[in-house]
Write an enzyme that holds these catalytic residues in place. Structure first.
Site, mmCIF file in Angstrom:
data_model
loop_
_atom_site.group_PDB
_atom_site.id
_atom_site.type_symbol
_atom_site.label_atom_id
_atom_site.label_comp_id
_atom_site.label_asym_id
_atom_site.label_seq_id
_atom_site.Cartn_x
_atom_site.Cartn_y
_atom_site.Cartn_z
ATOM 1 N N ASP A 178 0.833 -1.201 0.000
ATOM 2 C CA ASP A 178 0.000 0.000 0.000
ATOM 3 C C ASP A 178 0.875 1.262 0.000
ATOM 4 O O ASP A 178 2.108 1.157 0.054
ATOM 5 C CB ASP A 178 -0.929 -0.048 1.221
ATOM 6 N N ASP B 24 -10.644 2.763 -3.563
ATOM 7 C CA ASP B 24 -11.126 1.528 -2.919
ATOM 8 C C ASP B 24 -12.587 1.252 -3.252
ATOM 9 O O ASP B 24 -13.417 2.163 -3.239
ATOM 10 C CB ASP B 24 -11.045 1.666 -1.386
#
Ligand SMILES: *[C@@H]1O[C@H](CO)[C@@H](O)[C@H](O)[C@H]1NC(C)=O
Ligand SMILES: *[C@@H]1O[C@H](CO)[C@@H](O)[C@H](O)[C@H]1NC(C)=O
Ligand SMILES: *[C@@H]1O[C@H](CO)[C@@H](O)[C@H](O)[C@H]1NC(C)=O
Length: 421
Positions: free
Chosen positions: A160, A221
């Protein structure tokens, strides 16, 4: 070798498409599995939520279901941990370790368990000072962390990008790729990098991504909603010229997890997400509770005709060719001259919509005639010339998916052919 290939592609005028994919031998097809984040987030209170907190029990439960309920047999392979698995600090050797209360066997113990079920384990880290959830990040510890993951038997890494800036990401993502390679263990490398950079050139260099990562998150997301799915599909369609050429065996665009089986989607919407993710050659990571999944949703996620589209060895991502009045039509080239077709409806006017299309319109014209098989109804619907008008009905917020297979056709009527009537 690389130069020779470049020369050949120059001769063939294919240079724009020439990419050397990450040569780690894994994720030649879009990887399939299960990932904790969308459904289980960062729940760490195991006293209040013993079944749902991020703990080794959760991942063992999912591995048990994957092995026992047919998931593994249809191709789902990875059980992936997301954020919030770590202890708050590194150990005195500077190594990461799992929260000892929630993961009493450690990640290595969990990896052994998951491997014993014939499955693979994925883990999560972040290139930054901290992960998005505030746990220790990898910046400055790339080699140690890669080595630690390899020693534990980890098979995939989602990397990430919270708590780092653009210029340090441009160093960190290639650095971790090299560090993973150096361990000698093939580890699927999933990079969140482009999602932090807006997902488009010139800021994002898809040639470079294909050389260092196996898959990458291009966009925001996913959330547990149909709107989120449609927003993602629209972004993929609008930017398809960039995205389609970026993808191929070993290097995939990732529109994020499957939310089939969660709180928000109808059966038709579940079919639509699963079918569209196959058209998009997307990694198929479910984020749901495999212990509590309705039979109909399980059947959608285990539909072998759709999975065969997803896992087709040509590895070419599909494109949208038509968008009109809340109906969109997509096709994806498959190996041996086959195609997948999706007719997606975002209409809300109650009754199924009559949709007329030709295979020509969807760029399906290498052969003159095709047999169409309905992948959700699981039945052959007929043979068509590529110029025939084909009529089908699509439910509001639903999808029709077909496999078109080239066939020879002796006699074919010249009129419109009606499907499903
Ligand atoms: C490391 O990179 C080399 C060169 O691309 C490749 O041949 C090798 O398979 C890679 N090894 C791993 C474990 O990824
Ligand atoms: C980005 O982060 C790195 C590492 O923390 C730091 O050295 C650098 O100054 C930062 N650059 C900018 C432009 O903020
Ligand atoms: C993109 O990356 C490739 C491969 O690393 C490199 O050859 C190319 O110059 C880069 N393109 C741009 C515009 O920076």
């Amino acid at each position: 070798m690389k130069l020779a290939a470049k020369f050949v592609c120059l001769v063939l005028a294919l240079c724009l498409k020439y990419v050397t994919p990450l040569d780690n031998g894994v994720a030649r097809m879009p990887p399939m599995g299960w990932l904790a984040w969308e459904r289980f987030r960062c729940v760490t209170d195991c006293k209040t939520f013993p079944d749902d907190c991020i703990s080794e029990k959760l991942f063992k439960d999912m591995a048990d279901r994957m092995a026992a309920d047919g998931w593994r047999d249809v191709g789902y392979q990875y059980i992936n941990i997301d954020d919030c698995w770590m202890a708050r600090e590194r150990d005195d050797q500077g190594r990461l370790y799992a929260d000892p209360e929630r993961f009493p066997s450690g990640i290595q113990g969990l990896a052994n368990y998951i491997h014993s079920k014939g499955l693979k384990l994925g883990i999560y880290e972040d290139y930054g000072s901290l992960t998005c959830g505030g746990y220790p990040g990898s910046q400055g510890h790339e080699a140690t962390d890669a080595q630690t993951f390899a020693e534990w038997g980890v098979d995939m890494l989602k990397f990430d990008g919270c708590y780092s800036n653009d210029s340090s990401k441009a160093i960190g993502y290639p650095l971790m790729s090299a560090a993973l390679n150096k361990t000698g263990r093939p580890i699927v490398y999933s990079c969140s990098w482009p999602a932090y950079e807006g997902g488009l050139p010139p800021k994002v260099n898809y040639t470079e991504l294909g050389e260092i990562c196996n898959l990458w998150r291009n966009y925001g997301d996913i959330q547990d909603s149909w709107d989120s799915i449609i927003d993602i599909i629209e972004w993929w369609a609008v930017n398809q010229d960039v995205l389609v050429s970026a993808a191929g065996p070993g290097r995939w665009n990732d529109p994020d997890m499957l939310i089939v089986g969660d709180y928000s989607l109808s059966i038709g919407q579940c079919q639509a997400q699963f079918g569209m993710w196959a058209i998009l050659a997307a990694p198929l990571f479910m984020s749901n509770d495999l212990r509590h999944l309705e039979k109909e949703k399980m059947a959608i996620l285990q539909n072998q005709g759709i999975i065969a589209v997803s896992q087709d060895k040509l590895g070419v991502q599909g494109k949208r060719y038509v968008k009109k009045n809340g109906i969109q039509a997509w096709s994806r080239p498959l190996s041996e001259g086959h195609f997948a077709v999706a007719i997606l409806s975002t209409r809300t006017d109650g009754t199924p919509t009559e949709v007329t299309f030709t295979l020509n319109e969807l760029n399906i014209k290498q052969a003159t005639s095709y047999a169409l098989y309905d992948l959700f109804e699981m039945k052959t619907v007929g043979k068509f010339l590529n110029k025939d008008l084909i009529v089908t009905y699509v439910n509001p917020n639903g999808i029709k998916m077909f496999r078109a297979s080239p066939v020879s056709m002796e006699i074919i009527e010249e009129f419109d052919v009606w499907l499903n009537l």
